[in-house]
Design a protein around this motif. Structure first.
Motif, PDB file in Angstrom:
ATOM      1  N   LEU A  67       4.920   5.421 -10.834  1.00 13.67           N
ATOM      2  CA  LEU A  67       4.371   4.025 -11.371  1.00 13.67           C
ATOM      3  C   LEU A  67       5.282   2.960 -11.062  1.00 13.67           C
ATOM      4  O   LEU A  67       4.697   1.888 -11.056  1.00 13.67           O
ATOM      5  CB  LEU A  67       4.524   4.453 -12.900  1.00 13.67           C
ATOM      6  N   GLN A  68       6.598   3.185 -10.732  1.00 11.35           N
ATOM      7  CA  GLN A  68       7.492   2.194 -10.432  1.00 11.35           C
ATOM      8  C   GLN A  68       7.219   1.671  -8.808  1.00 11.35           C
ATOM      9  O   GLN A  68       7.172   0.548  -8.808  1.00 11.35           O
ATOM     10  CB  GLN A  68       8.908   2.737 -10.259  1.00 11.35           C
ATOM     11  N   LEU A  69       6.758   2.689  -8.053  1.00 10.64           N
ATOM     12  CA  LEU A  69       6.390   2.383  -6.719  1.00 10.64           C
ATOM     13  C   LEU A  69       5.030   1.535  -6.891  1.00 10.64           C
ATOM     14  O   LEU A  69       5.002   0.500  -6.081  1.00 10.64           O
ATOM     15  CB  LEU A  69       6.238   3.407  -5.918  1.00 10.64           C
ATOM     16  N   LEU A  70       3.980   1.739  -7.759  1.00 14.19           N
ATOM     17  CA  LEU A  70       2.902   0.922  -7.758  1.00 14.19           C
ATOM     18  C   LEU A  70       3.576  -0.413  -8.192  1.00 14.19           C
ATOM     19  O   LEU A  70       2.578  -1.526  -7.691  1.00 14.19           O
ATOM     20  CB  LEU A  70       1.991   1.572  -8.636  1.00 14.19           C
ATOM     21  N   ARG A  78       0.595  -7.555  -4.018  1.00 13.52           N
ATOM     22  CA  ARG A  78      -0.620  -7.506  -4.967  1.00 13.52           C
ATOM     23  C   ARG A  78      -1.821  -6.340  -4.470  1.00 13.52           C
ATOM     24  O   ARG A  78      -2.914  -6.353  -4.317  1.00 13.52           O
ATOM     25  CB  ARG A  78      -1.451  -8.721  -4.710  1.00 13.52           C
ATOM     26  N   PHE A  79      -0.994  -5.193  -4.243  1.00 15.04           N
ATOM     27  CA  PHE A  79      -1.706  -3.908  -3.953  1.00 15.04           C
ATOM     28  C   PHE A  79      -2.682  -3.690  -4.832  1.00 15.04           C
ATOM     29  O   PHE A  79      -3.938  -3.417  -4.325  1.00 15.04           O
ATOM     30  CB  PHE A  79      -0.739  -2.789  -3.609  1.00 15.04           C
ATOM     31  N   ILE A  80      -2.445  -3.489  -6.463  1.00 18.59           N
ATOM     32  CA  ILE A  80      -3.630  -2.984  -7.120  1.00 18.59           C
ATOM     33  C   ILE A  80      -4.673  -4.087  -7.219  1.00 18.59           C
ATOM     34  O   ILE A  80      -5.879  -3.778  -7.268  1.00 18.59           O
ATOM     35  CB  ILE A  80      -3.008  -2.728  -8.596  1.00 18.59           C
ATOM     36  N   ASP A 104       1.356  -6.892   5.004  1.00 20.13           N
ATOM     37  CA  ASP A 104       2.756  -7.431   5.200  1.00 20.13           C
ATOM     38  C   ASP A 104       3.540  -7.068   3.832  1.00 20.13           C
ATOM     39  O   ASP A 104       4.690  -6.911   4.037  1.00 20.13           O
ATOM     40  CB  ASP A 104       2.656  -8.930   5.488  1.00 20.13           C
ATOM     41  N   GLY A 105       3.074  -7.372   2.824  1.00 22.11           N
ATOM     42  CA  GLY A 105       3.878  -7.296   1.480  1.00 22.11           C
ATOM     43  C   GLY A 105       4.114  -5.754   1.181  1.00 22.11           C
ATOM     44  O   GLY A 105       5.195  -5.561   0.914  1.00 22.11           O
ATOM     45  N   CYS A 106       3.208  -4.615   1.527  1.00 27.01           N
ATOM     46  CA  CYS A 106       3.402  -3.442   1.421  1.00 27.01           C
ATOM     47  C   CYS A 106       4.427  -3.035   2.181  1.00 27.01           C
ATOM     48  O   CYS A 106       5.488  -2.221   1.870  1.00 27.01           O
ATOM     49  CB  CYS A 106       2.261  -2.630   1.651  1.00 27.01           C
ATOM     50  N   ARG A 107       4.391  -3.470   3.681  1.00 31.84           N
ATOM     51  CA  ARG A 107       5.307  -3.007   4.590  1.00 31.84           C
ATOM     52  C   ARG A 107       6.745  -3.560   4.324  1.00 31.84           C
ATOM     53  O   ARG A 107       7.934  -2.913   4.222  1.00 31.84           O
ATOM     54  CB  ARG A 107       5.038  -3.653   5.928  1.00 31.84           C
ATOM     55  N   ALA A 108       6.625  -4.801   3.714  1.00 28.48           N
ATOM     56  CA  ALA A 108       8.377  -5.391   3.159  1.00 28.48           C
ATOM     57  C   ALA A 108       8.864  -4.530   1.913  1.00 28.48           C
ATOM     58  O   ALA A 108       9.935  -4.302   2.001  1.00 28.48           O
ATOM     59  CB  ALA A 108       7.997  -6.894   2.865  1.00 28.48           C
TER      60      ALA A 108
END
Length: 186
Positions: A67-70, A78-80, A104-108
């Protein structure tokens, strides 16, 4: 708790684990697709295990880290929002532009909180020989697997291993199920 009576948090933890397993394992993804298409009746979908592996000991995990990773992926990428958006009405160019920002955001976010290295250093497509006693938890054999090691084959995926995790500490009162707060502008 029976399989048909899983709590929301258990189902969420399963969904997150399955999401990453589908991304990292083509054969597992194909099994999930067959299950969703109804080709596999009620059989459970499991990642293939090497024939020589002993029965694993099952340990219960807490969903808080997932949950923390999500939450971190939502905050940084803004993955979800991206995954929950109905993209049917958008053009491929619009989806591609949004996917680039999410990527880009997920990678960072991953690089900020994890040190991830390949399991195998050889380039994909390289020929390798696996000696007797190779780490079957880190290397999955695919194709026509017969006989005993040594095995020779081509690296089709280098794999990934997490070397370090740097998740923020949480207070005891933190509600990990709130992965993104609702926003109310005044």
């Amino acid at each position: 708790m029976t399989e048909s009576n899983m709590s929301f948090l258990s189902r969420l933890s399963l969904a997150v684990g399955t999401f990453f397993a589908v991304l990292g394992d083509r054969e597992f993804a194909a099994q999930v697709r067959r299950l969703r298409d109804g080709a596999v009746a009620a059989a459970p979908v499991t990642a293939p295990q090497p024939a020589t592996a002993a029965a694993p000991t099952i340990k219960e995990t807490s969903p808080e880290a997932a949950l923390q990773l999500l939450g971190l992926l939502q905050r940084g990428a803004r993955f979800i929002d991206f995954v929950e958006e109905d993209i049917a009405g958008y053009s491929d160019a619009d989806i591609g532009a949004a996917a680039r920002l999410v990527h880009d955001g997920c990678r960072a976010t991953l690089r900020e909180h994890f040190t991830i290295r390949p399991v195998r250093e050889e380039a994909e497509g390289s020929r390798v020989t696996l000696a007797d006693g190779f780490d079957a938890t880190a290397i999955r054999l695919t194709g026509n697997v017969v006989g005993k090691p040594p095995f020779s084959g081509n690296v089709s995926h280098r794999g990934w291993r997490v070397e370090e995790v740097r998740l923020p500490m949480l207070t005891k009162t933190h509600d990990a199920t709130v992965i993104a707060q609702a926003e109310v502008e005044l």
